[in-house]
Design an enzyme around this catalytic site. Structure first.
Site, PDB file in Angstrom:
ATOM      1  N   GLU A 164      -5.648  -7.960   3.765  1.00 26.42           N
ATOM      2  CA  GLU A 164      -5.075  -9.026   4.601  1.00 26.42           C
ATOM      3  C   GLU A 164      -6.169  -9.811   5.319  1.00 26.42           C
ATOM      4  O   GLU A 164      -6.108 -11.042   5.432  1.00 26.42           O
ATOM      5  CB  GLU A 164      -4.086  -8.450   5.625  1.00 26.42           C
ATOM      6  N   HIS A 182      -0.250  -8.806   1.004  1.00 26.43           N
ATOM      7  CA  HIS A 182      -1.287  -8.911   2.040  1.00 26.43           C
ATOM      8  C   HIS A 182      -1.899 -10.302   2.129  1.00 26.43           C
ATOM      9  O   HIS A 182      -2.581 -10.620   3.089  1.00 26.43           O
ATOM     10  CB  HIS A 182      -2.413  -7.901   1.766  1.00 26.43           C
ATOM     11  N   THR A 239      -1.819  -8.592  11.002  1.00 28.82           N
ATOM     12  CA  THR A 239      -0.431  -8.382  11.440  1.00 28.82           C
ATOM     13  C   THR A 239      -0.067  -6.915  11.643  1.00 28.82           C
ATOM     14  O   THR A 239       1.015  -6.613  12.152  1.00 28.82           O
ATOM     15  CB  THR A 239       0.564  -8.981  10.416  1.00 28.82           C
ATOM     16  N   CYS A 250       3.380 -11.981   2.458  1.00 25.02           N
ATOM     17  CA  CYS A 250       4.414 -11.882   3.488  1.00 25.02           C
ATOM     18  C   CYS A 250       4.433 -13.185   4.289  1.00 25.02           C
ATOM     19  O   CYS A 250       3.376 -13.663   4.721  1.00 25.02           O
ATOM     20  CB  CYS A 250       4.108 -10.711   4.413  1.00 25.02           C
ATOM     21  N   HIS A 262       0.824  -1.208   0.000  1.00 25.08           N
ATOM     22  CA  HIS A 262       0.000   0.000   0.000  1.00 25.08           C
ATOM     23  C   HIS A 262       0.862   1.265   0.000  1.00 25.08           C
ATOM     24  O   HIS A 262       1.050   1.914   1.022  1.00 25.08           O
ATOM     25  CB  HIS A 262      -0.943  -0.013   1.206  1.00 25.08           C
ATOM     26  N   SER A 295       5.415   0.179   4.299  1.00 23.58           N
ATOM     27  CA  SER A 295       5.422   0.118   2.831  1.00 23.58           C
ATOM     28  C   SER A 295       5.927   1.415   2.191  1.00 23.58           C
ATOM     29  O   SER A 295       5.825   1.599   0.986  1.00 23.58           O
ATOM     30  CB  SER A 295       4.022  -0.236   2.314  1.00 23.58           C
ATOM     31  N   SER A 305      -2.913   2.353   4.015  1.00 24.09           N
ATOM     32  CA  SER A 305      -1.921   1.522   4.704  1.00 24.09           C
ATOM     33  C   SER A 305      -2.282   1.414   6.183  1.00 24.09           C
ATOM     34  O   SER A 305      -2.186   2.382   6.930  1.00 24.09           O
ATOM     35  CB  SER A 305      -0.523   2.150   4.551  1.00 24.09           C
ATOM     36  N   SER A 306      -2.691   0.212   6.583  1.00 25.15           N
ATOM     37  CA  SER A 306      -3.121  -0.002   7.967  1.00 25.15           C
ATOM     38  C   SER A 306      -2.015   0.325   8.966  1.00 25.15           C
ATOM     39  O   SER A 306      -2.224   1.049   9.933  1.00 25.15           O
ATOM     40  CB  SER A 306      -3.576  -1.457   8.143  1.00 25.15           C
ATOM     41  N   ASN A 307      -0.803  -0.181   8.712  1.00 24.64           N
ATOM     42  CA  ASN A 307       0.251   0.020   9.712  1.00 24.64           C
ATOM     43  C   ASN A 307       0.646   1.490   9.834  1.00 24.64           C
ATOM     44  O   ASN A 307       0.995   1.962  10.906  1.00 24.64           O
ATOM     45  CB  ASN A 307       1.461  -0.890   9.438  1.00 24.64           C
TER      46      ASN A 307
END
Length: 318
Positions: free
Chosen positions: A133, A81, A172, A103, A48, A275, A230-232
């Protein structure tokens, strides 16, 4: 006469930026292009980040949402993802050449879910509805075998088949602190629930959140370089705010910085989602140097040495 620049300290969080899974996924696309030539198709954004996707697109990658958009005679890559089981099954049915860039730490969660399923347990997944994901992980098991909770409040109303035969897994890239609260709620409502042997939230997500917490006491503002999807990266903004940083902003790149919001500040923290490439961090640092007399401080909370091999098909001579 040159204007005197105001002093500003930039605290660069470390670790930041690319994780091993993202690095591997990008390498997979580049090696596939070298091996098979353009175009190589990629189902969903490989990671992402618009800059990364655009760079790969210029090299000959074609990004699609579904497999039916891919011609049968061209290779296709599945994103980092992860994908539901039905996707590689369909690719195999069509006799397509495909490479899975999931991943390895996401694949670990997939295997965990399958192991629990084989033991007759229903899964509760902690994650964000609609995230690729989550769709990929839930798609490893038959319909109804995985139920999703997004918040601790969801735990009170989630319907399960048998409270005595449950296990939980997580996306994750979640907030470590938020997830701990949801796990506690699950354990309170379902005392028999089984958890992962080792935390599902990946090392890179955990490390990047820890470095933001370490930077937070020193700064007036936090900039997280990353994409809106982007989740993270979004979790890093939330972690910064929770750690007491009143102004925490997600920016794709330097051109998106709101300079007016930063007027009068003396210290800024900079980090990047897993990312986001380091070139975008350098671009942000340069943008600050153009406006301020900048001192850079590195705040390092961990050293990452994780590396993941690319699939064998791409390690063979081109």
């Amino acid at each position: 006469m040159e204007q005197i620049k105001a002093p500003l300290t930039l605290y660069l969080a470390a670790p930041r930026g690319f994780c091993a899974g993202v690095d591997r996924a990008i390498k997979i696309v580049e090696l596939a292009l070298a091996k098979w030539g353009a175009p190589v198709y990629v189902r969903h954004e490989i990671v992402h980040n618009k800059y990364v996707v655009d760079t790969l697109r210029e090299k000959g990658a074609v990004f699609v949402e579904e497999l039916d958009e891919v011609p049968g005679d061209r290779p296709v890559i599945f994103s980092a993802h992860g994908v539901p089981k039905a996707v590689p099954a369909e690719a195999a049915r069509r006799e397509m050449v495909y490479v899975d860039a999931t991943c390895p730490l996401v694949s670990k969660v997939h295997l965990e879910a399958e192991r629990h399923h084989a033991a007759g347990l229903q899964m509760v997944m902690i994650g964000h509805e609609g995230h690729p994901e989550v769709l990929g992980t839930m798609g490893q098991l038959p319909e109804g075998e995985v139920v999703l909770v997004e918040t601790a409040a969801d735990v009170a109303t989630v319907q399960v088949r048998d409270p005595a035969r449950l296990a939980y897994i997580t996306q994750t890239t979640l907030s470590v602190d938020d997830t701990a609260g949801i796990v506690a709620a699950l354990q309170a409502r379902f005392p028999a629930i089984t958890g992962p042997a080792k935390e599902d939230i990946c090392y890179a997500t955990t490390n990047r959140q820890a470095s933001v917490k370490a930077v937070a006491p020193h700064i007036d503002a936090l900039l997280v370089i990353g994409a809106e999807n982007s989740s993270n990266s979004k979790r890093l903004v939330e972690v910064g705010r929770a750690a007491g940083c009143a102004y925490a902003q997600l920016v794709m790149r330097a051109s998106e910085i709101d300079w007016r919001a930063l007027e009068g500040i003396r210290s800024v923290g900079v980090t990047a989602g897993a990312s986001a490439p380091e070139v975008l961090v350098n671009e942000v640092v340069d943008a600050f140097r153009a406006r301020y007399d900048v001192t850079v401080e590195i705040v390092e909370t961990a050293v990452e040495r994780v590396e993941f091999k690319v699939p064998r098909v791409l390690r063979e001579a081109v």
